[in-house]
Design a protein around this motif. Structure first.
Motif, PDB file in Angstrom:
ATOM      1  N   THR A   3       9.740  -2.164  -8.946  1.00 23.11           N
ATOM      2  CA  THR A   3       9.101  -3.250  -9.686  1.00 23.11           C
ATOM      3  C   THR A   3       7.844  -3.707  -8.955  1.00 23.11           C
ATOM      4  OG1 THR A   3      11.262  -3.977 -10.487  1.00 23.11           O
ATOM      5  CG2 THR A   3       9.435  -5.548 -10.646  1.00 23.11           C
ATOM      6  N   LEU A   4       6.774  -3.909  -9.706  1.00 19.90           N
ATOM      7  CA  LEU A   4       5.510  -4.327  -9.109  1.00 19.90           C
ATOM      8  C   LEU A   4       5.401  -5.848  -9.124  1.00 19.90           C
ATOM      9  CD1 LEU A   4       3.016  -1.756 -10.702  1.00 19.90           C
ATOM     10  CD2 LEU A   4       4.124  -1.648  -8.469  1.00 19.90           C
ATOM     11  N   SER A   5       4.989  -6.386  -8.001  1.00 23.66           N
ATOM     12  CA  SER A   5       4.762  -7.825  -7.913  1.00 23.66           C
ATOM     13  C   SER A   5       3.359  -8.158  -8.414  1.00 23.66           C
ATOM     14  CB  SER A   5       4.926  -8.293  -6.466  1.00 23.66           C
ATOM     15  OG  SER A   5       3.895  -7.729  -5.659  1.00 23.66           O
ATOM     16  N   ILE A   6       3.077  -9.443  -8.542  1.00 24.86           N
ATOM     17  CA  ILE A   6       1.740  -9.879  -8.946  1.00 24.86           C
ATOM     18  C   ILE A   6       0.697  -9.390  -7.940  1.00 24.86           C
ATOM     19  CG2 ILE A   6       0.250 -11.874  -9.352  1.00 24.86           C
ATOM     20  CD1 ILE A   6       2.252 -11.392 -11.548  1.00 24.86           C
ATOM     21  N   THR A  10      -2.449  -6.875  -8.664  1.00 30.34           N
ATOM     22  CA  THR A  10      -3.809  -7.294  -8.298  1.00 30.34           C
ATOM     23  C   THR A  10      -4.495  -6.233  -7.448  1.00 30.34           C
ATOM     24  OG1 THR A  10      -3.146  -9.622  -8.357  1.00 30.34           O
ATOM     25  CG2 THR A  10      -5.176  -9.090  -7.179  1.00 30.34           C
ATOM     26  N   GLU A  11      -3.752  -5.676  -6.493  1.00 32.84           N
ATOM     27  CA  GLU A  11      -4.313  -4.626  -5.640  1.00 32.84           C
ATOM     28  C   GLU A  11      -4.681  -3.389  -6.460  1.00 32.84           C
ATOM     29  OE1 GLU A  11      -5.168  -4.622  -2.551  1.00 32.84           O
ATOM     30  OE2 GLU A  11      -4.439  -6.612  -2.012  1.00 32.84           O
ATOM     31  N   LEU A  12      -3.827  -3.038  -7.413  1.00 32.60           N
ATOM     32  CA  LEU A  12      -4.119  -1.890  -8.267  1.00 32.60           C
ATOM     33  C   LEU A  12      -5.356  -2.135  -9.119  1.00 32.60           C
ATOM     34  CD1 LEU A  12      -0.541  -0.851  -9.489  1.00 32.60           C
ATOM     35  CD2 LEU A  12      -2.070   0.480  -8.028  1.00 32.60           C
ATOM     36  N   ARG A  13      -5.480  -3.349  -9.649  1.00 32.44           N
ATOM     37  CA  ARG A  13      -6.643  -3.682 -10.472  1.00 32.44           C
ATOM     38  C   ARG A  13      -7.921  -3.636  -9.646  1.00 32.44           C
ATOM     39  NH1 ARG A  13      -6.787  -9.572 -12.896  1.00 32.44           N
ATOM     40  NH2 ARG A  13      -7.185  -9.960 -10.679  1.00 32.44           N
TER      41      ARG A  13
END
Length: 245
Positions: A3-6, A10-13
């Motif tokens: 599961t990805l956290s916020i 954000t890091e991926l974006r």
């Protein structure tokens, strides 16, 4: 998939907003190795091989033999061009005009045939890695092959032959077999990014319709199943080309 956290999103974006066009594709080998379970890494024999080590194989096996062949072809072309021009050079130079061999000249046509034959050899050349991992060997082998073709185009033009509009080498020249599906996908991505980066760096336009073609020469081998069709000679090489994931 975890599961990805916020924070993760954000890091991926932020990463997606960066310009990755000049990325060093060899980094994918490190990503693959670090993404493996350390307990299984040695079991799979997965280890990133650096560029310098791979080049110690590519240079004597691929680069030097092909450059030696091209040198012989270039010498033959040069000899034919000399025969083509020497009969009429004096007349042209006496009139103050620049001289170039006529396409209708028999020696010139023979020189062109030699060059086309050389390009066919490069087009049909195959680089096989039966345990390709993330494709670093295939990427560097393809790069060396394209460098050789580019050099031969420049030298052929200097000898008076017409410059070809595009290259004959590309991802179709490489063949890969791999157990790990993630590594196999990285190999596909690496080869295509490397192909596009090379074309940009050397002034060649991207191919269109489509820009990327399926990399069918890559095979994901299932454990316990034979990797290659045990057919000998020319038929075996053709069967390799048809392999796909």
């Amino acid at each position: 998939m975890p599961t990805l956290s916020i924070l993760d999103v954000t890091e991926l974006r932020n990463a997606a907003n960066l310009n990755w066009s000049a990325i060093d594709v060899s980094i994918f080998g490190t990503l693959f190795e670090r993404g493996l379970d350390p307990a299984k890494r040695s079991q799979l024999g997965a280890h990133y091989t650096d560029t310098a080590t791979i080049d110690r194989i590519i240079d004597p096996v691929l680069r030097r033999p092909l450059l030696q062949k091209w040198e012989l072809v270039a010498q033959a072309i040069q000899g034919l061009q000399a025969k083509s021009t020497q009969r009429r050079r004096a007349a042209y130079c006496a009139g103050g005009r620049s001289f170039k061999a006529s396409p209708g000249d028999a020696a010139f046509q023979k020189a062109e045939q030699l060059f086309v034959g050389w390009l066919d050899e490069l087009k049909n050349y195959r680089i096989l890695d039966p345990a390709c991992g993330s494709g670093n060997f295939l990427f560097l082998g393809l790069k060396a092959l394209k460098d050789i073709e580019h050099q031969s185009h420049l030298e052929a033009a200097a000898l008076g032959l017409d410059r070809e509009a595009d290259l004959v080498t590309g991802p179709h020249n490489v063949l890969g077999i791999e157990l790990n599906e993630y590594a196999a996908e990285l190999a596909r991505v690496k080869v295509w990014i490397g192909e596009l980066q090379w074309r940009m760096a050397h002034g060649y336009k991207f191919k269109t319709n489509p820009v990327l073609q399926p990399l069918t020469p890559f095979q994901k081998r299932q454990p316990g199943k034979p990797a290659l069709n045990p057919v000998r000679g020319r038929r075996r090489r053709q069967s390799l080309i048809r392999f796909a994931f």
